[in-house]
Design a protein around this motif. Structure first.
Motif, PDB file in Angstrom:
ATOM      1  N   GLU A  38       0.832  -1.201   0.000  1.00  0.00           N
ATOM      2  CA  GLU A  38       0.000   0.000   0.000  1.00  0.00           C
ATOM      3  C   GLU A  38       0.872   1.259   0.000  1.00  0.00           C
ATOM      4  N   ILE A  39       1.966   1.228   0.732  1.00  0.00           N
ATOM      5  CA  ILE A  39       2.886   2.375   0.729  1.00  0.00           C
ATOM      6  C   ILE A  39       3.454   2.586  -0.669  1.00  0.00           C
ATOM      7  N   LEU A  40       3.829   1.498  -1.342  1.00  0.00           N
ATOM      8  CA  LEU A  40       4.358   1.610  -2.697  1.00  0.00           C
ATOM      9  C   LEU A  40       3.300   2.188  -3.646  1.00  0.00           C
ATOM     10  N   LYS A  41       2.065   1.754  -3.509  1.00  0.00           N
ATOM     11  CA  LYS A  41       0.986   2.316  -4.331  1.00  0.00           C
ATOM     12  C   LYS A  41       0.850   3.814  -4.087  1.00  0.00           C
ATOM     13  N   GLN A  42       0.891   4.225  -2.828  1.00  0.00           N
ATOM     14  CA  GLN A  42       0.780   5.645  -2.494  1.00  0.00           C
ATOM     15  C   GLN A  42       1.973   6.426  -3.037  1.00  0.00           C
ATOM     16  N   TRP A  43       3.159   5.828  -2.990  1.00  0.00           N
ATOM     17  CA  TRP A  43       4.361   6.478  -3.525  1.00  0.00           C
ATOM     18  C   TRP A  43       4.205   6.711  -5.025  1.00  0.00           C
ATOM     19  N   VAL A  44       3.729   5.700  -5.747  1.00  0.00           N
ATOM     20  CA  VAL A  44       3.537   5.811  -7.193  1.00  0.00           C
ATOM     21  C   VAL A  44       2.546   6.924  -7.521  1.00  0.00           C
ATOM     22  N   VAL A  45       1.443   6.986  -6.797  1.00  0.00           N
ATOM     23  CA  VAL A  45       0.446   8.036  -7.030  1.00  0.00           C
ATOM     24  C   VAL A  45       1.063   9.409  -6.781  1.00  0.00           C
ATOM     25  N   ALA A  46       1.811   9.556  -5.691  1.00  0.00           N
ATOM     26  CA  ALA A  46       2.451  10.841  -5.380  1.00  0.00           C
ATOM     27  C   ALA A  46       3.486  11.214  -6.443  1.00  0.00           C
ATOM     28  N   PHE A  47       4.257  10.238  -6.893  1.00  0.00           N
ATOM     29  CA  PHE A  47       5.253  10.497  -7.930  1.00  0.00           C
ATOM     30  C   PHE A  47       4.583  10.961  -9.218  1.00  0.00           C
ATOM     31  N   ASN A  48       3.571  10.251  -9.645  1.00  0.00           N
ATOM     32  CA  ASN A  48       2.897  10.594 -10.884  1.00  0.00           C
ATOM     33  C   ASN A  48       2.141  11.912 -10.787  1.00  0.00           C
ATOM     34  N   ALA A  49       1.849  12.354  -9.576  1.00  0.00           N
ATOM     35  CA  ALA A  49       1.212  13.660  -9.369  1.00  0.00           C
ATOM     36  C   ALA A  49       2.259  14.759  -9.179  1.00  0.00           C
ATOM     37  N   ALA A  50       3.543  14.403  -9.231  1.00  0.00           N
ATOM     38  CA  ALA A  50       4.652  15.342  -9.026  1.00  0.00           C
ATOM     39  C   ALA A  50       4.539  16.049  -7.682  1.00  0.00           C
ATOM     40  N   ASP A  51       4.150  15.305  -6.646  1.00  0.00           N
ATOM     41  CA  ASP A  51       3.963  15.858  -5.305  1.00  0.00           C
ATOM     42  C   ASP A  51       5.205  15.588  -4.462  1.00  0.00           C
ATOM     43  N   ALA A  52       6.187  16.481  -4.559  1.00  0.00           N
ATOM     44  CA  ALA A  52       7.460  16.308  -3.861  1.00  0.00           C
ATOM     45  C   ALA A  52       7.282  16.271  -2.345  1.00  0.00           C
ATOM     46  N   ASP A  53       6.349  17.070  -1.817  1.00  0.00           N
ATOM     47  CA  ASP A  53       6.123  17.076  -0.370  1.00  0.00           C
ATOM     48  C   ASP A  53       5.612  15.726   0.105  1.00  0.00           C
TER      49      ASP A  53
END
Length: 82
Positions: A7-22
């Motif tokens: 689940e953490i990896l899924k959340q990381w992928v979503v954040a990366f693809n959204a360009a959400d550095a924070d």
């Protein structure tokens, strides 16, 4: 309840693809090291956040950056490209 690594990896992928550095930086420990193969290692959460911000600001999103995650069930998790 503890979040699973998957689940953490899924959340990381979503954040990366959204360009959400924070949000991405929030996944890292304060003393973490991020080593992109083509670059020198980056030490610390704040430096990692800065690295992502710099990379995202320079990326050609429609060509270079997109991460997809295929789950065990065969589902693809894709973020949106700007």
């Amino acid at each position: 309840m503890k979040t699973s690594p998957k689940e953490i990896l899924k959340q990381w992928v979503v954040a990366f693809n959204a360009a959400d550095a924070d949000k991405l930086a929030g996944f890292y420990h304060n003393d973490a090291v991020n080593h992109q193969v083509a670059n020198e290692p980056v030490l610390g959460k704040e430096a990692i956040k800065t690295m992502f911000r710099n990379e995202f600001s320079q990326a050609k999103w429609y060509v270079l950056w997109k991460i997809s995650l295929k789950t065990e069930s065969g589902e693809f998790l894709n973020g949106k490209i700007r």
